[in-house]
Design a protein around this motif. Structure first.
Motif, PDB file in Angstrom:
ATOM      1  N   MET A 170       0.839  -1.200   0.000  1.00 10.51           N
ATOM      2  CA  MET A 170       0.000   0.000   0.000  1.00 10.51           C
ATOM      3  C   MET A 170       0.875   1.252   0.000  1.00 10.51           C
ATOM      4  O   MET A 170       1.905   1.298   0.659  1.00 10.51           O
ATOM      5  CB  MET A 170      -0.899  -0.008   1.235  1.00 10.51           C
ATOM      6  CG  MET A 170      -2.010   1.016   1.143  1.00 10.51           C
ATOM      7  SD  MET A 170      -2.823   1.290   2.713  1.00 10.51           S
ATOM      8  CE  MET A 170      -3.518  -0.317   3.056  1.00 10.51           C
ATOM      9  N   ALA A 171       0.436   2.225  -0.724  1.00 13.72           N
ATOM     10  CA  ALA A 171       1.205   3.470  -0.800  1.00 13.72           C
ATOM     11  C   ALA A 171       1.262   4.147   0.567  1.00 13.72           C
ATOM     12  O   ALA A 171       0.286   4.125   1.314  1.00 13.72           O
ATOM     13  CB  ALA A 171       0.548   4.409  -1.813  1.00 13.72           C
ATOM     14  N   GLU A 172       2.392   4.715   0.878  1.00 11.37           N
ATOM     15  CA  GLU A 172       2.526   5.462   2.122  1.00 11.37           C
ATOM     16  C   GLU A 172       2.383   6.945   1.817  1.00 11.37           C
ATOM     17  O   GLU A 172       2.769   7.398   0.753  1.00 11.37           O
ATOM     18  CB  GLU A 172       3.891   5.183   2.769  1.00 11.37           C
ATOM     19  CG  GLU A 172       3.996   3.787   3.388  1.00 11.37           C
ATOM     20  CD  GLU A 172       2.969   3.573   4.510  1.00 11.37           C
ATOM     21  OE1 GLU A 172       2.678   4.535   5.249  1.00 11.37           O
ATOM     22  OE2 GLU A 172       2.477   2.443   4.646  1.00 11.37           O
ATOM     23  N   LEU A 173       1.841   7.659   2.771  1.00 10.27           N
ATOM     24  CA  LEU A 173       1.639   9.091   2.584  1.00 10.27           C
ATOM     25  C   LEU A 173       2.937   9.851   2.842  1.00 10.27           C
ATOM     26  O   LEU A 173       3.574   9.703   3.874  1.00 10.27           O
ATOM     27  CB  LEU A 173       0.549   9.588   3.541  1.00 10.27           C
ATOM     28  CG  LEU A 173       0.256  11.093   3.539  1.00 10.27           C
ATOM     29  CD1 LEU A 173      -0.169  11.562   2.157  1.00 10.27           C
ATOM     30  CD2 LEU A 173      -0.813  11.424   4.570  1.00 10.27           C
ATOM     31  N   ARG A 174       3.292  10.647   1.855  1.00 12.07           N
ATOM     32  CA  ARG A 174       4.456  11.517   2.011  1.00 12.07           C
ATOM     33  C   ARG A 174       3.979  12.947   1.858  1.00 12.07           C
ATOM     34  O   ARG A 174       3.277  13.260   0.903  1.00 12.07           O
ATOM     35  CB  ARG A 174       5.506  11.191   0.946  1.00 12.07           C
ATOM     36  CG  ARG A 174       6.215   9.829   1.179  1.00 12.07           C
ATOM     37  CD  ARG A 174       6.904   9.331  -0.069  1.00 12.07           C
ATOM     38  NE  ARG A 174       7.730  10.359  -0.706  1.00 12.07           N
ATOM     39  CZ  ARG A 174       8.944  10.716  -0.267  1.00 12.07           C
ATOM     40  NH1 ARG A 174       9.473  10.127   0.764  1.00 12.07           N
ATOM     41  NH2 ARG A 174       9.619  11.659  -0.888  1.00 12.07           N
ATOM     42  N   ILE A 175       4.333  13.783   2.805  1.00 15.01           N
ATOM     43  CA  ILE A 175       3.950  15.181   2.677  1.00 15.01           C
ATOM     44  C   ILE A 175       5.133  16.109   2.950  1.00 15.01           C
ATOM     45  O   ILE A 175       6.021  15.790   3.734  1.00 15.01           O
ATOM     46  CB  ILE A 175       2.749  15.572   3.577  1.00 15.01           C
ATOM     47  CG1 ILE A 175       3.043  15.314   5.038  1.00 15.01           C
ATOM     48  CG2 ILE A 175       1.499  14.835   3.164  1.00 15.01           C
ATOM     49  CD1 ILE A 175       1.841  15.611   5.915  1.00 15.01           C
ATOM     50  N   TYR A 176       5.082  17.232   2.252  1.00 17.76           N
ATOM     51  CA  TYR A 176       6.123  18.241   2.392  1.00 17.76           C
ATOM     52  C   TYR A 176       5.898  18.985   3.695  1.00 17.76           C
ATOM     53  O   TYR A 176       4.806  19.497   3.944  1.00 17.76           O
ATOM     54  CB  TYR A 176       6.049  19.208   1.203  1.00 17.76           C
ATOM     55  CG  TYR A 176       7.108  20.280   1.205  1.00 17.76           C
ATOM     56  CD1 TYR A 176       8.320  20.087   0.554  1.00 17.76           C
ATOM     57  CD2 TYR A 176       6.884  21.492   1.843  1.00 17.76           C
ATOM     58  CE1 TYR A 176       9.290  21.082   0.539  1.00 17.76           C
ATOM     59  CE2 TYR A 176       7.849  22.492   1.843  1.00 17.76           C
ATOM     60  CZ  TYR A 176       9.060  22.284   1.193  1.00 17.76           C
ATOM     61  OH  TYR A 176      10.022  23.260   1.180  1.00 17.76           O
ATOM     62  N   ASN A 177       6.929  19.039   4.505  1.00 16.71           N
ATOM     63  CA  ASN A 177       6.838  19.717   5.787  1.00 16.71           C
ATOM     64  C   ASN A 177       7.572  21.055   5.706  1.00 16.71           C
ATOM     65  O   ASN A 177       8.776  21.087   5.459  1.00 16.71           O
ATOM     66  CB  ASN A 177       7.467  18.810   6.859  1.00 16.71           C
ATOM     67  CG  ASN A 177       7.243  19.350   8.269  1.00 16.71           C
ATOM     68  OD1 ASN A 177       6.842  20.495   8.451  1.00 16.71           O
ATOM     69  ND2 ASN A 177       7.500  18.507   9.255  1.00 16.71           N
ATOM     70  N   THR A 178       6.838  22.134   5.896  1.00 15.29           N
ATOM     71  CA  THR A 178       7.450  23.462   5.818  1.00 15.29           C
ATOM     72  C   THR A 178       8.619  23.588   6.784  1.00 15.29           C
ATOM     73  O   THR A 178       9.623  24.242   6.492  1.00 15.29           O
ATOM     74  CB  THR A 178       6.411  24.549   6.164  1.00 15.29           C
ATOM     75  OG1 THR A 178       5.269  24.375   5.322  1.00 15.29           O
ATOM     76  CG2 THR A 178       6.980  25.934   5.951  1.00 15.29           C
ATOM     77  N   MET A 179       8.487  22.938   7.922  1.00 12.13           N
ATOM     78  CA  MET A 179       9.517  23.026   8.974  1.00 12.13           C
ATOM     79  C   MET A 179      10.867  22.494   8.481  1.00 12.13           C
ATOM     80  O   MET A 179      11.896  23.110   8.726  1.00 12.13           O
ATOM     81  CB  MET A 179       9.042  22.210  10.174  1.00 12.13           C
ATOM     82  CG  MET A 179       9.873  22.399  11.402  1.00 12.13           C
ATOM     83  SD  MET A 179       9.444  23.916  12.263  1.00 12.13           S
ATOM     84  CE  MET A 179      10.438  23.731  13.734  1.00 12.13           C
ATOM     85  N   SER A 180      10.833  21.358   7.780  1.00  8.79           N
ATOM     86  CA  SER A 180      12.096  20.762   7.338  1.00  8.79           C
ATOM     87  C   SER A 180      12.436  21.141   5.902  1.00  8.79           C
ATOM     88  O   SER A 180      13.561  21.001   5.457  1.00  8.79           O
ATOM     89  CB  SER A 180      12.026  19.236   7.443  1.00  8.79           C
ATOM     90  OG  SER A 180      11.072  18.740   6.519  1.00  8.79           O
ATOM     91  N   GLY A 181      11.440  21.604   5.173  1.00 10.27           N
ATOM     92  CA  GLY A 181      11.666  21.940   3.773  1.00 10.27           C
ATOM     93  C   GLY A 181      11.796  20.717   2.893  1.00 10.27           C
ATOM     94  O   GLY A 181      12.310  20.785   1.775  1.00 10.27           O
ATOM     95  N   GLU A 182      11.326  19.572   3.381  1.00 12.15           N
ATOM     96  CA  GLU A 182      11.425  18.335   2.603  1.00 12.15           C
ATOM     97  C   GLU A 182      10.141  17.526   2.679  1.00 12.15           C
ATOM     98  O   GLU A 182       9.358  17.672   3.609  1.00 12.15           O
ATOM     99  CB  GLU A 182      12.565  17.463   3.167  1.00 12.15           C
ATOM    100  CG  GLU A 182      13.936  18.031   2.943  1.00 12.15           C
ATOM    101  CD  GLU A 182      15.008  17.220   3.660  1.00 12.15           C
ATOM    102  OE1 GLU A 182      14.652  16.336   4.467  1.00 12.15           O
ATOM    103  OE2 GLU A 182      16.189  17.487   3.383  1.00 12.15           O
ATOM    104  N   LYS A 183      10.001  16.666   1.681  1.00 13.65           N
ATOM    105  CA  LYS A 183       8.906  15.700   1.759  1.00 13.65           C
ATOM    106  C   LYS A 183       9.291  14.662   2.807  1.00 13.65           C
ATOM    107  O   LYS A 183      10.415  14.162   2.811  1.00 13.65           O
ATOM    108  CB  LYS A 183       8.737  14.987   0.416  1.00 13.65           C
ATOM    109  CG  LYS A 183       7.753  15.649  -0.519  1.00 13.65           C
ATOM    110  CD  LYS A 183       7.431  14.704  -1.668  1.00 13.65           C
ATOM    111  CE  LYS A 183       7.188  15.492  -2.938  1.00 13.65           C
ATOM    112  NZ  LYS A 183       6.985  14.605  -4.101  1.00 13.65           N
ATOM    113  N   GLU A 184       8.347  14.360   3.672  1.00 15.36           N
ATOM    114  CA  GLU A 184       8.621  13.378   4.727  1.00 15.36           C
ATOM    115  C   GLU A 184       7.542  12.301   4.716  1.00 15.36           C
ATOM    116  O   GLU A 184       6.410  12.544   4.306  1.00 15.36           O
ATOM    117  CB  GLU A 184       8.584  14.070   6.104  1.00 15.36           C
ATOM    118  CG  GLU A 184       9.652  15.128   6.303  1.00 15.36           C
ATOM    119  CD  GLU A 184       9.451  15.889   7.612  1.00 15.36           C
ATOM    120  OE1 GLU A 184       8.413  15.683   8.278  1.00 15.36           O
ATOM    121  OE2 GLU A 184      10.336  16.695   7.945  1.00 15.36           O
TER     122      GLU A 184
END
Length: 460
Positions: free
Chosen positions: A1-15
């Motif tokens: 199953m696909a895992e959710l990846r979201i961009y975090n403004t705090m780190s500046g990266e997709k996590e």
RNA sequence: GGCUCGGUGGCAGAGUGGUUAUGCAGCGGAUUGCAAAUCCGUCUACGCCGGUUCGAUUCCGACCCGAGCCUCCA
């Protein structure tokens, strides 16, 4: 199953997104200050986070989504004064209109919709706590947050206190210890609304309510906090300062911010006066077209608003509805949502353009495939994709037959004309047949001859 | 001035160290009485200059341009 990846403004990266507690997600999105109509730019975060809410609901068993209503603010005070009305009257009216407008964009109602005025007590106790712990101080009737008391102040927006002063545009007030200090609580005059507090009659500063309401409804920290880019600083930076200093903890695990909707290449904002209200746009376009336009770009990319954008959104929806019309939009399908390609695309930081590409591919399959299994799969993709995106909410016939511009031209009259044309065609009187078609077209009705007869739709 | 993000084909808009994004528009064809819709085929790409590499639109650096924030703002 696909895992959710979201961009975090705090780190500046997709996590990789991981909720604090297994299977349960908490999300808080900054809602409106209710003093006038929402504009199309205000609608972008609502629609974007609504898509996220829909995706989260597939993946997690319990999703609590809060969208606040700011019903005490100086702008509301001014709006009420101008209209000679109560503050409550103004805020209640625009809260209602906001809900109506967002519902028209097919945004699901959030789990909770906390109001600032229902949380004054919590705001006072939060302020008290900050004063007690040395992060805030009283000065000239105001209570201010001392930015220098927080080691990591500026971490969210990626700026340093020294840099911020360089611009010299922060409000310089002599009652502040540091020019970057911001108001937690301010005094109210007799004519202004106010609440009793240890510092006399007053009202909360702008950033306080979100901190207090998140604490009240979710506790120390939440999984996702969202809003428009412009909120990163100062609003969210200050919220973070208040919450972290008062209660400790992470406060927010994933910060998400959508880019703005532009107008002629310029920012759309109430202060610039170049806004288009959702309400006004809804009188010209179906809510679904507006929604489709708003998610036609990935949420972190700026979106320029224009008539062309809306017409493209309409033709995109026409395309999908047309494919759906072949096989009907009703019926069961057996493919789990989590296995669809649209879901997979959205799990990658809400990649709506990629989701659109999947939808187009599914539509093309419906248009040309003769393989039952393939068709079934494509229908499932299109319909579940529509659910996740909040699109394709109508049945295809309704979709194509709405908004017929002509006055007094009803469906049964159109059917009569179609029959007359069919008779003309049968007798090879093509001149008459074409005249009938042209007459309907002039009324905004387009005819399409298919293998199973003639269908009609509203024209351009 | 400081901070951040971005510059993809006519337009909109993804993505990738080496094979078609996708949609709209255009062009050619199929289909149609003619259309519309649909299908097939097809043309315009990765701001500029260097570097790394067997190979960069994709990584690194400089430059140019644009947007956002630094003040209420989704």
């Amino acid at each position: 199953m696909a895992e959710l990846r979201i961009y975090n403004t705090m780190s500046g990266e997709k996590e990789l997104f991981t909720p604090q507690r297994d299977g349960r997600v908490s999300m808080y999105v900054c809602g409106p200050t209710v003093y006038n109509y929402a504009h199309i730019g205000n609608a972008r975060p609502v629609v974007v986070f609504d898509c996220l809410y829909r995706v989260l609901n597939v993946r997690y068993s319990e999703v609590r989504y809060a969208r606040n209503i700011t019903d005490i603010d100086d702008k509301i005070i001014h709006a009420a004064k101008e209209r000679g009305a109560d503050i409550e009257t103004v805020s209640r009216e625009f809260t209602e209109k906001y809900r109506e407008d967002m519902a028209a964009l097919y945004a699901l109602a959030p789990t909770i919709e906390p109001k600032a005025t229902d949380h004054i007590e919590e705001m006072v106790s939060l302020t008290l706590r900050l004063v007690e712990t040395g992060h805030a101080y009283e000065s000239h009737g105001h209570v201010l947050f001392a930015v220098e008391s927080m080691q990591s102040y500026g971490a969210l927006s990626g700026r340093k206190l020294e840099d911020m002063l360089a611009g010299a545009r922060v409000e310089v007030a002599d009652y502040k210890r540091h020019a970057g200090d911001f108001v937690l609580w301010k005094p109210s005059s007799e004519s202004e609304p106010g609440w009793d507090s240890p510092w006399g009659k007053g009202r909360p500063g702008w950033h306080l309510e979100c901190s207090a309401m998140i604490r009240a409804h979710f506790g120390e920290s939440i999984d996702i906090h969202g809003g428009g880019r412009d909120l990163i600083f100062p609003h969210h930076e200050n919220e973070r300062a208040q919450s972290c200093c008062a209660y400790g903890g992470d406060f927010v695990r994933h910060w998400m911010h959508n880019a703005h909707v532009g107008m002629d290449g310029e920012k759309m904002s109430k202060s610039l006066g170049n806004t288009r209200t959702v309400r006004e746009l809804l009188s010209h376009y179906p809510g679904e077209v507006l929604r489709c336009a708003l998610i036609s770009a990935q949420y972190r990319s700026p979106l320029n608003f224009s008539e062309i954008l809306l017409e493209q959104a309409r033709s995109t929806l026409d395309n999908w509805y047309r494919a759906l019309r072949r096989y009907g939009s009703q019926g069961d399908f057996s493919i789990p949502i989590a296995e669809t390609a649209v879901y997979g695309a959205l799990m990658d930081d809400l990649n709506t353009p990629e989701a659109f590409a999947v939808m187009h591919a599914a539509a093309a399959t419906l248009n040309k495939s003769a393989d039952d299994a393939e068709i079934e799969r494509a229908r499932a993709e299109l319909l579940t994709g529509g659910e996740l995106l909040g699109l394709l909410n109508s049945n295809p016939d309704e979709w194509f037959q709405q908004d017929v511009k002509s006055e007094g031209l009803f469906a049964d009259q159109i059917e009569v004309q179609i029959e007359a044309r069919a008779a003309a065609k049968a007798s090879k009187d093509y001149q008459l047949a074409d005249d009938i078609r042209a007459a309907l077209e002039a009324e905004g009705v387009m005819l399409e001859d298919g293998p199973d007869g003639t269908t009609w739709r509203r024209g351009a």
